[in-house]
Scaffold this motif. Structure first.
Motif, mmCIF file in Angstrom:
data_model
loop_
_atom_site.group_PDB
_atom_site.id
_atom_site.type_symbol
_atom_site.label_atom_id
_atom_site.label_comp_id
_atom_site.label_asym_id
_atom_site.label_seq_id
_atom_site.Cartn_x
_atom_site.Cartn_y
_atom_site.Cartn_z
ATOM 1 N N HIS A 168 47.740 68.739 58.847
ATOM 2 C CA HIS A 168 48.442 67.780 57.967
ATOM 3 C C HIS A 168 49.974 67.993 57.873
ATOM 4 O O HIS A 168 50.416 69.132 57.680
ATOM 5 N N ASN A 169 50.799 66.754 58.519
ATOM 6 C CA ASN A 169 52.171 66.675 58.489
ATOM 7 C C ASN A 169 52.628 68.355 59.062
ATOM 8 O O ASN A 169 53.417 68.852 58.552
ATOM 9 N N GLY A 170 52.142 68.534 60.061
ATOM 10 C CA GLY A 170 52.269 69.878 60.737
ATOM 11 C C GLY A 170 53.273 70.075 61.549
ATOM 12 O O GLY A 170 53.640 71.093 62.595
ATOM 13 N N ILE A 171 54.357 69.123 61.801
ATOM 14 C CA ILE A 171 55.525 69.433 62.927
ATOM 15 C C ILE A 171 56.406 70.644 62.619
ATOM 16 O O ILE A 171 56.585 71.313 63.792
ATOM 17 N N LYS A 172 56.644 70.829 61.464
ATOM 18 C CA LYS A 172 57.310 71.898 61.342
ATOM 19 C C LYS A 172 56.580 73.489 61.626
ATOM 20 O O LYS A 172 57.260 74.224 62.305
ATOM 21 N N ILE A 173 55.378 73.443 61.543
ATOM 22 C CA ILE A 173 54.792 74.501 61.837
ATOM 23 C C ILE A 173 54.464 74.550 63.037
ATOM 24 O O ILE A 173 54.437 75.872 63.807
ATOM 25 N N ALA A 174 54.230 73.404 63.695
ATOM 26 C CA ALA A 174 53.984 73.356 65.193
ATOM 27 C C ALA A 174 55.301 74.034 65.965
ATOM 28 O O ALA A 174 54.935 74.714 67.006
#
Length: 415
Positions: free
Chosen positions: A116-122
């Motif tokens: 979910h909305n994981g661009i910063k995590i990625a």
């Protein structure tokens, strides 16, 4: 479904024509030609053996336990390991896990699972892993509330633009670091606009992946692996066949990661996974596989290797050929097969046949390296291929088989 089957047959014929055969009835598996994508030091693609992978079920924040789970998988034969990263803290923990694995002497490629909305995590975890897996249905994840019949063309395109602008920085960083991306579509988590446009169908799954593939292509990034997982085997089969056809038609020869998601446990989970994975592999589709069981992850690995070995795609253990037993059987076949397996299962690359009688034994085991056949009551005939080598008392049969393998220089002592 009929249309999907027709696509699969046409695609398979095209594959055979590319490799120089028009036969529909030979015994060779012709793999769909795909580009090579490196995941760490492991190549995935049609020029390489099909790769076995799995996923730990430990919390990534628990550094010690997560590392131990990865080690157990690697010791079982797993070649790529996925870990879940639902937060920035989890993403940073992967760096510590990797350091601990290096200290232990484990160099297995790691994959981060992003939802979910994981661009910063990625963007954070990419510094610590070899591949990132994203789920297109959850990449831009808004709270439910938009009704499917409310999507206009402008709204559809607006969300597509949001996906592109959010996704581009990750693609650029993947390209800079020369790392891999899995575009992992799940049937159970398709985005609402895909459900509105295509319905809850394999086509919706394929178009969900293609949207992300086209963005990657526009940015000249090609380290891509694609999956089309579903918990219902017929949907999974149709989605993978349509995905392979669609990519090949558009010139995107990316490898496919096969799996039936949420297959369950026990015999049924294994059978269900095999029912989905094996037909695709037999059609030449698939470059890496995972069997998803509701069991300890390391129990998935033998199932993967059994599927690959049964199709002749990898040789990682002894292949046992044994008849089902009948009234002609001259010894306790189940008991003897168990004894032979106990004595030889640590070997690799051999075919060993255990046959109950002389009527069918030599013919049906003709492709085996060694044969153990009931010749007459109390007597065992040992074969090397089609050649009968010696007869021994049944009580000495397993020992004599081991000696024959040793004579040929194909024996190794168990560790």
């Amino acid at each position: 479904m009929t249309g999907i089957i027709a696509l699969s047959q046409n695609m398979l014929q095209n594959i055979r024509e590319k490799v120089g055969t028009n036969s529909r009835f030979d015994t060779q598996i012709y793999r769909r030609p795909t580009r090579t994508v490196m995941v760490g030091n492991v190549p995935i693609g049609s020029e390489h053996p099909i790769v076995v992978q799995s996923m730990i079920n430990e919390d990534t924040l628990d550094i010690e336990n997560a590392a131990r789970g990865i080690c157990r998988l690697v010791d079982a034969g797993c070649e790529i390991v996925r870990v879940t990263t639902p937060s920035i803290a989890h993403a940073k923990a992967v760096g510590e896990i990797r350091s601990l694995l290096t200290q232990k002497g484990y160099q297995v490629p790691l994959v981060a699972d992003i939802h979910h909305n994981g661009i910063k995590i990625a963007m954070e975890v990419l510094n610590h892993v070899d591949k990132v897996r994203i789920n297109p249905g959850l990449f831009i994840f808004d709270k439910p509330g938009v009704k499917p019949n409310d999507f206009t063309t402008e709204e559809y395109e607006y969300i597509g633009e949001r996906i592109r602008t959010t996704f581009e920085p990750l693609v650029k960083k993947l390209k800079e670091q020369n790392k891999a991306l899995r575009i992992g579509v799940n049937h159970g988590s398709l985005a609402e606009r895909m459900l509105f446009t295509y319905g809850d169908t394999p086509q919706g799954m394929v178009e969900s992946a293609m949207e992300f593939i086209r963005i990657c292509h526009a940015l000249d990034f090609h380290n891509i692996i694609v999956s089309m997982k579903a918990s219902r085997t017929p949907i999974m089969l149709a989605a993978y066949r349509l995905m392979a056809h669609t990519m090949d038609k558009e010139g995107y020869h990316y490898p496919l990661h096969l799996g039936v998601t949420e297959a369950g446990d026990g015999d049924y989970g294994r059978i269900k996974s095999t029912a989905g994975i094996a037909p695709l592999l037999a059609d030449g589709i698939g470059d890496t596989i995972r069997v998803s069981l509701t069991e300890a992850p390391e129990k998935e690995i033998p199932v993967c290797y059994s599927i690959l070995q049964s199709l002749g795609l990898r040789k990682t253990m002894v292949e046992y050929v044994a008849c089902p037993s009948c009234g002609r059987t001259l010894f306790n076949l189940e008991e003897v097969l168990h004894k032979v397996r106990l004595a030889t299962s640590h070997l690799t690359g051999l075919d060993i046949a255990v046959m109950g009688c002389i009527v069918n034994g030599p013919g049906e085991m003709a492709d085996a390296d060694y044969g153990y056949v009931g010749k007459t009551p109390g007597i065992i005939s040992l074969y090397r291929g089609r050649e009968e080598i010696r007869k021994v008392p049944e009580s000495e049969g397993v020992t004599a088989l081991i000696e024959l393998i040793k004579e040929d220089g194909r024996w190794v002592d168990p560790v």
